[in-house]
Design a protein around this motif. Sequence first.
Motif, PDB file in Angstrom:
ATOM      1  N   VAL A 180       0.848  -1.190   0.000  1.00  0.00           N
ATOM      2  CA  VAL A 180       0.000   0.000   0.000  1.00  0.00           C
ATOM      3  C   VAL A 180       0.884   1.240   0.000  1.00  0.00           C
ATOM      4  O   VAL A 180       1.916   1.292   0.681  1.00  0.00           O
ATOM      5  CB  VAL A 180      -0.922  -0.003   1.236  1.00  0.00           C
ATOM      6  N   VAL A 207       0.901   5.718   0.054  1.00  0.00           N
ATOM      7  CA  VAL A 207       0.190   6.974   0.266  1.00  0.00           C
ATOM      8  C   VAL A 207       0.996   8.094  -0.360  1.00  0.00           C
ATOM      9  O   VAL A 207       2.197   7.962  -0.597  1.00  0.00           O
ATOM     10  CB  VAL A 207      -0.059   7.269   1.757  1.00  0.00           C
ATOM     11  N   ALA A 263      -9.255   1.012   5.246  1.00  0.00           N
ATOM     12  CA  ALA A 263      -8.407   1.989   4.547  1.00  0.00           C
ATOM     13  C   ALA A 263      -8.886   2.200   3.117  1.00  0.00           C
ATOM     14  O   ALA A 263      -8.917   3.337   2.625  1.00  0.00           O
ATOM     15  CB  ALA A 263      -6.951   1.526   4.561  1.00  0.00           C
ATOM     16  N   ALA A 303     -10.771   5.748   1.377  1.00  0.00           N
ATOM     17  CA  ALA A 303     -10.108   6.474   0.288  1.00  0.00           C
ATOM     18  C   ALA A 303     -11.119   6.985  -0.724  1.00  0.00           C
ATOM     19  O   ALA A 303     -12.106   6.306  -1.026  1.00  0.00           O
ATOM     20  CB  ALA A 303      -9.101   5.565  -0.403  1.00  0.00           C
ATOM     21  N   ILE A 349      -5.182   6.657  -2.031  1.00  0.00           N
ATOM     22  CA  ILE A 349      -4.355   5.533  -1.610  1.00  0.00           C
ATOM     23  C   ILE A 349      -3.913   4.810  -2.871  1.00  0.00           C
ATOM     24  O   ILE A 349      -4.546   4.942  -3.929  1.00  0.00           O
ATOM     25  CB  ILE A 349      -5.150   4.606  -0.651  1.00  0.00           C
ATOM     26  N   SER A 355       3.518   2.505   2.636  1.00  0.00           N
ATOM     27  CA  SER A 355       2.805   2.545   3.911  1.00  0.00           C
ATOM     28  C   SER A 355       2.797   1.192   4.604  1.00  0.00           C
ATOM     29  O   SER A 355       2.708   1.119   5.823  1.00  0.00           O
ATOM     30  CB  SER A 355       1.363   3.028   3.694  1.00  0.00           C
TER      31      SER A 355
END
Length: 235
Positions: A85, A87, A105, A109, A165, A182
């Motif tokens: 992941v 960011v 998450a 987003a 994201i 991330s």
Amino acid sequence: MTALNILSGGAAQGLVAGIAPQFKAQAGLDIAGEFGAVGAMADKLRAGTNADVIILTAAIVARLAEEKWVVPDSIADIGLVETAVAVRAGDSLVTVNDAAALRDALLAADAIFVPDIKASTAGIHVAKVLQQLGIAGEVAARLRIFPNGAAAMRQLAETDAIRPIGCTQSTEIISTKGVILSGSLPQGCDLSTMYTAAVTSRAALGKQARNLIDLLIGTDQRAIRARAGFIDAGK
């Protein structure tokens, strides 16, 4: 000839860039070619695109060997790459320690940047994970799909979305300015993919192609591989 031609998955672009100066010092050649979704790169080779070396997933390289597109005794594993992941730089990191946290998450987003969900390793996997988490339909309109992970990460870096994201292979995240790794996908949603190099059957520079592969897998380059996001298979 002034360049060795390569067809590679985007996951290896940062590593190849790190190795290129040493290769040029040894072989007197630059490295040219294309980086993109592994399925698309394999199809380019089949369609006749000139290439001396390929770097694709182990499964695709094995298939190409069966089809006589690569030299079997040149095949060499480089390392594992995790899907992870990302960011935007400056945004808060997201916690994705388990499937529930990853689901939260993604739902939080307003834009989700991913590579090709039909031809790229990470994109195909992300599509499966969204189905697995039961949110594929809910987030479909938020997906921002690009030909490869590098392109997706560049767009993530530049987006004006409020809570963006990204999800692609860790190597593509690490090598893109403006985005931050991330975390890897959590257990049960994770994917580690072996990337493998081989000399093509029609290589114009077969000896130099083998030299490049030796550099890519050499013990002296372990630190470069690690910085690029590759995990040695033995670990």
